[in-house]
Design a protein around this motif. Structure first.
Motif, PDB file in Angstrom:
ATOM      1  N   GLN A   1       0.845  -1.196   0.000  1.00  0.00           N
ATOM      2  CA  GLN A   1       0.000   0.000   0.000  1.00  0.00           C
ATOM      3  C   GLN A   1       0.881   1.247   0.000  1.00  0.00           C
ATOM      4  OE1 GLN A   1      -3.186  -0.216  -0.334  1.00  0.00           O
ATOM      5  NE2 GLN A   1      -3.719   1.945  -0.167  1.00  0.00           N
ATOM      6  N   VAL A   2       0.491   2.228  -0.781  1.00  0.00           N
ATOM      7  CA  VAL A   2       1.232   3.484  -0.869  1.00  0.00           C
ATOM      8  C   VAL A   2       0.405   4.583  -0.219  1.00  0.00           C
ATOM      9  CG1 VAL A   2       2.198   5.196  -2.426  1.00  0.00           C
ATOM     10  CG2 VAL A   2       2.387   2.760  -2.981  1.00  0.00           C
ATOM     11  N   HIS A   3       1.043   5.339   0.638  1.00  0.00           N
ATOM     12  CA  HIS A   3       0.371   6.413   1.366  1.00  0.00           C
ATOM     13  C   HIS A   3       0.801   7.746   0.780  1.00  0.00           C
ATOM     14  CE1 HIS A   3      -1.594   8.439   4.617  1.00  0.00           C
ATOM     15  NE2 HIS A   3      -0.486   8.916   5.129  1.00  0.00           N
ATOM     16  N   LEU A   4      -0.166   8.518   0.296  1.00  0.00           N
ATOM     17  CA  LEU A   4       0.114   9.836  -0.261  1.00  0.00           C
ATOM     18  C   LEU A   4      -0.453  10.909   0.660  1.00  0.00           C
ATOM     19  CD1 LEU A   4      -0.790   9.209  -4.015  1.00  0.00           C
ATOM     20  CD2 LEU A   4       1.465   9.148  -2.956  1.00  0.00           C
ATOM     21  N   VAL A   5       0.304  11.980   0.820  1.00  0.00           N
ATOM     22  CA  VAL A   5      -0.108  13.066   1.702  1.00  0.00           C
ATOM     23  C   VAL A   5       0.005  14.380   0.959  1.00  0.00           C
ATOM     24  CG1 VAL A   5       0.255  14.227   3.891  1.00  0.00           C
ATOM     25  CG2 VAL A   5       0.705  11.762   3.694  1.00  0.00           C
ATOM     26  N   GLU A   6      -1.134  15.066   0.779  1.00  0.00           N
ATOM     27  CA  GLU A   6      -1.140  16.379   0.145  1.00  0.00           C
ATOM     28  C   GLU A   6      -1.064  17.469   1.207  1.00  0.00           C
ATOM     29  OE1 GLU A   6      -4.242  13.873  -2.229  1.00  0.00           O
ATOM     30  OE2 GLU A   6      -3.724  14.259  -0.139  1.00  0.00           O
ATOM     31  N   SER A   7      -0.472  18.588   0.821  1.00  0.00           N
ATOM     32  CA  SER A   7      -0.426  19.749   1.701  1.00  0.00           C
ATOM     33  C   SER A   7      -0.374  21.005   0.846  1.00  0.00           C
ATOM     34  CB  SER A   7       0.791  19.683   2.626  1.00  0.00           C
ATOM     35  OG  SER A   7       1.988  19.687   1.872  1.00  0.00           O
ATOM     36  N   GLY A   8      -0.608  22.139   1.491  1.00  0.00           N
ATOM     37  CA  GLY A   8      -0.468  23.415   0.797  1.00  0.00           C
ATOM     38  C   GLY A   8      -1.763  24.091   0.422  1.00  0.00           C
ATOM     39  N   GLY A   9      -2.881  23.431   0.675  1.00  0.00           N
ATOM     40  CA  GLY A   9      -4.145  24.070   0.352  1.00  0.00           C
ATOM     41  C   GLY A   9      -4.447  25.227   1.279  1.00  0.00           C
ATOM     42  N   GLY A  10      -5.492  25.991   0.932  1.00  0.00           N
ATOM     43  CA  GLY A  10      -5.877  27.112   1.772  1.00  0.00           C
ATOM     44  C   GLY A  10      -6.802  28.049   1.051  1.00  0.00           C
ATOM     45  N   LEU A  11      -6.964  29.217   1.647  1.00  0.00           N
ATOM     46  CA  LEU A  11      -7.823  30.255   1.098  1.00  0.00           C
ATOM     47  C   LEU A  11      -6.957  31.324   0.455  1.00  0.00           C
ATOM     48  CD1 LEU A  11     -10.587  31.714   0.844  1.00  0.00           C
ATOM     49  CD2 LEU A  11     -10.161  32.646   3.133  1.00  0.00           C
ATOM     50  N   LEU A  20       0.810  23.370  -4.040  1.00  0.00           N
ATOM     51  CA  LEU A  20       0.436  22.119  -3.391  1.00  0.00           C
ATOM     52  C   LEU A  20       1.609  21.142  -3.476  1.00  0.00           C
ATOM     53  CD1 LEU A  20      -3.180  21.595  -4.771  1.00  0.00           C
ATOM     54  CD2 LEU A  20      -2.414  22.980  -2.838  1.00  0.00           C
ATOM     55  N   SER A  21       1.708  20.306  -2.479  1.00  0.00           N
ATOM     56  CA  SER A  21       2.781  19.323  -2.443  1.00  0.00           C
ATOM     57  C   SER A  21       2.208  17.954  -2.123  1.00  0.00           C
ATOM     58  CB  SER A  21       3.816  19.726  -1.392  1.00  0.00           C
ATOM     59  OG  SER A  21       4.936  18.887  -1.432  1.00  0.00           O
ATOM     60  N   CYS A  22       2.741  16.931  -2.757  1.00  0.00           N
ATOM     61  CA  CYS A  22       2.307  15.558  -2.524  1.00  0.00           C
ATOM     62  C   CYS A  22       3.525  14.740  -2.121  1.00  0.00           C
ATOM     63  CB  CYS A  22       1.688  14.980  -3.786  1.00  0.00           C
ATOM     64  SG  CYS A  22       1.233  13.233  -3.663  1.00  0.00           S
ATOM     65  N   ALA A  23       3.481  14.188  -0.926  1.00  0.00           N
ATOM     66  CA  ALA A  23       4.575  13.365  -0.416  1.00  0.00           C
ATOM     67  C   ALA A  23       4.148  11.904  -0.357  1.00  0.00           C
ATOM     68  CB  ALA A  23       4.991  13.837   0.973  1.00  0.00           C
ATOM     69  N   ALA A  24       5.116  11.027  -0.508  1.00  0.00           N
ATOM     70  CA  ALA A  24       4.853   9.591  -0.444  1.00  0.00           C
ATOM     71  C   ALA A  24       5.919   8.939   0.432  1.00  0.00           C
ATOM     72  CB  ALA A  24       4.857   8.976  -1.833  1.00  0.00           C
ATOM     73  N   PRO A  25       5.737   8.985   1.725  1.00  0.00           N
ATOM     74  CA  PRO A  25       6.730   8.392   2.625  1.00  0.00           C
ATOM     75  C   PRO A  25       6.988   6.932   2.298  1.00  0.00           C
ATOM     76  CG  PRO A  25       5.139   9.684   3.859  1.00  0.00           C
ATOM     77  CD  PRO A  25       4.611   9.593   2.456  1.00  0.00           C
ATOM     78  N   GLY A  26       8.238   6.582   2.137  1.00  0.00           N
ATOM     79  CA  GLY A  26       8.588   5.198   1.861  1.00  0.00           C
ATOM     80  C   GLY A  26       8.608   4.842   0.398  1.00  0.00           C
ATOM     81  N   ARG A  27       8.264   5.760  -0.470  1.00  0.00           N
ATOM     82  CA  ARG A  27       8.247   5.480  -1.899  1.00  0.00           C
ATOM     83  C   ARG A  27       9.011   6.579  -2.615  1.00  0.00           C
ATOM     84  NH1 ARG A  27       3.763   4.733  -6.706  1.00  0.00           N
ATOM     85  NH2 ARG A  27       3.950   2.480  -6.713  1.00  0.00           N
ATOM     86  N   GLN A 118      -5.601  11.907   0.556  1.00  0.00           N
ATOM     87  CA  GLN A 118      -6.865  12.297   1.186  1.00  0.00           C
ATOM     88  C   GLN A 118      -7.371  13.644   0.690  1.00  0.00           C
ATOM     89  OE1 GLN A 118      -8.758  10.323   3.332  1.00  0.00           O
ATOM     90  NE2 GLN A 118      -7.299   8.868   2.470  1.00  0.00           N
ATOM     91  N   GLY A 119      -6.535  14.380   0.021  1.00  0.00           N
ATOM     92  CA  GLY A 119      -6.949  15.656  -0.552  1.00  0.00           C
ATOM     93  C   GLY A 119      -6.595  16.849   0.313  1.00  0.00           C
ATOM     94  N   THR A 120      -6.478  17.995  -0.341  1.00  0.00           N
ATOM     95  CA  THR A 120      -6.267  19.258   0.348  1.00  0.00           C
ATOM     96  C   THR A 120      -7.188  20.287  -0.305  1.00  0.00           C
ATOM     97  OG1 THR A 120      -4.599  20.878   1.061  1.00  0.00           O
ATOM     98  CG2 THR A 120      -4.322  19.956  -1.144  1.00  0.00           C
ATOM     99  N   ARG A 121      -7.822  21.103   0.511  1.00  0.00           N
ATOM    100  CA  ARG A 121      -8.852  22.006   0.005  1.00  0.00           C
ATOM    101  C   ARG A 121      -8.232  23.329  -0.437  1.00  0.00           C
ATOM    102  NH1 ARG A 121     -14.544  21.782   2.561  1.00  0.00           N
ATOM    103  NH2 ARG A 121     -14.315  19.888   1.318  1.00  0.00           N
TER     104      ARG A 121
END
Length: 126
Positions: A1-11, A20-27, A118-121
């Motif tokens: 299983q690959v875990h993706l984490v988005e960040s950087g969203g906002g108003l 926006l940034s997408c990280a994949a720990p372990g991959r 999981q997405g970032t708004r």
């Protein structure tokens, strides 16, 4: 299983920028296809930008072409989406995705991807 984490969203106000940034720990992200999609309330998930596994081939939705840029940061092991000249219609939840396999061409359909974050708004005010 690959875990993706988005960040950087906002108003942000219309005309502004976000990254926006997408990280994949372990991959090691640079070895796989990567894509960004978005989903606005009440709408289907739509393609935004994608990159082939070697990082040389990219594709963009017409609605973001010239404003958004997908790029890898190999040092940080992330795939970023630089969004400039944002518009209210860019408001959505943004998701990054990756594949099990390799394709030198960017993949633009959600069903072609195996793993999702999981997405970032992102909210763009007028």
């Amino acid at each position: 299983q690959v875990h993706l984490v988005e960040s950087g969203g906002g108003l942000v106000q219309a005309g502004g920028s976000l990254r926006l940034s997408c990280a994949a720990p372990g991959r090691t992200i640079r070895l796989y296809n990567m894509g960004w999609f978005r989903q606005a309330p009440g709408k289907e998930r739509e393609f935004v930008a994608a990159m082939g596994w070697n990082g040389e081939n990219t594709s963009y939705a017409d609605s973001v072409k010239g404003r958004f840029t997908i790029a890898r940061d190999n040092d940080k092991n992330t795939v970023d989406l630089q969004m400039n000249t944002l518009k209210p219609e860019d408001t959505a939840d943004y998701y990054c995705a990756t594949t099990r396999g390799l394709n030198i061409m960017p993949l633009i359909h959600p069903h072609e991807y195996d793993y999702w974050g999981q997405g970032t708004r992102v909210t763009v005010s007028s």
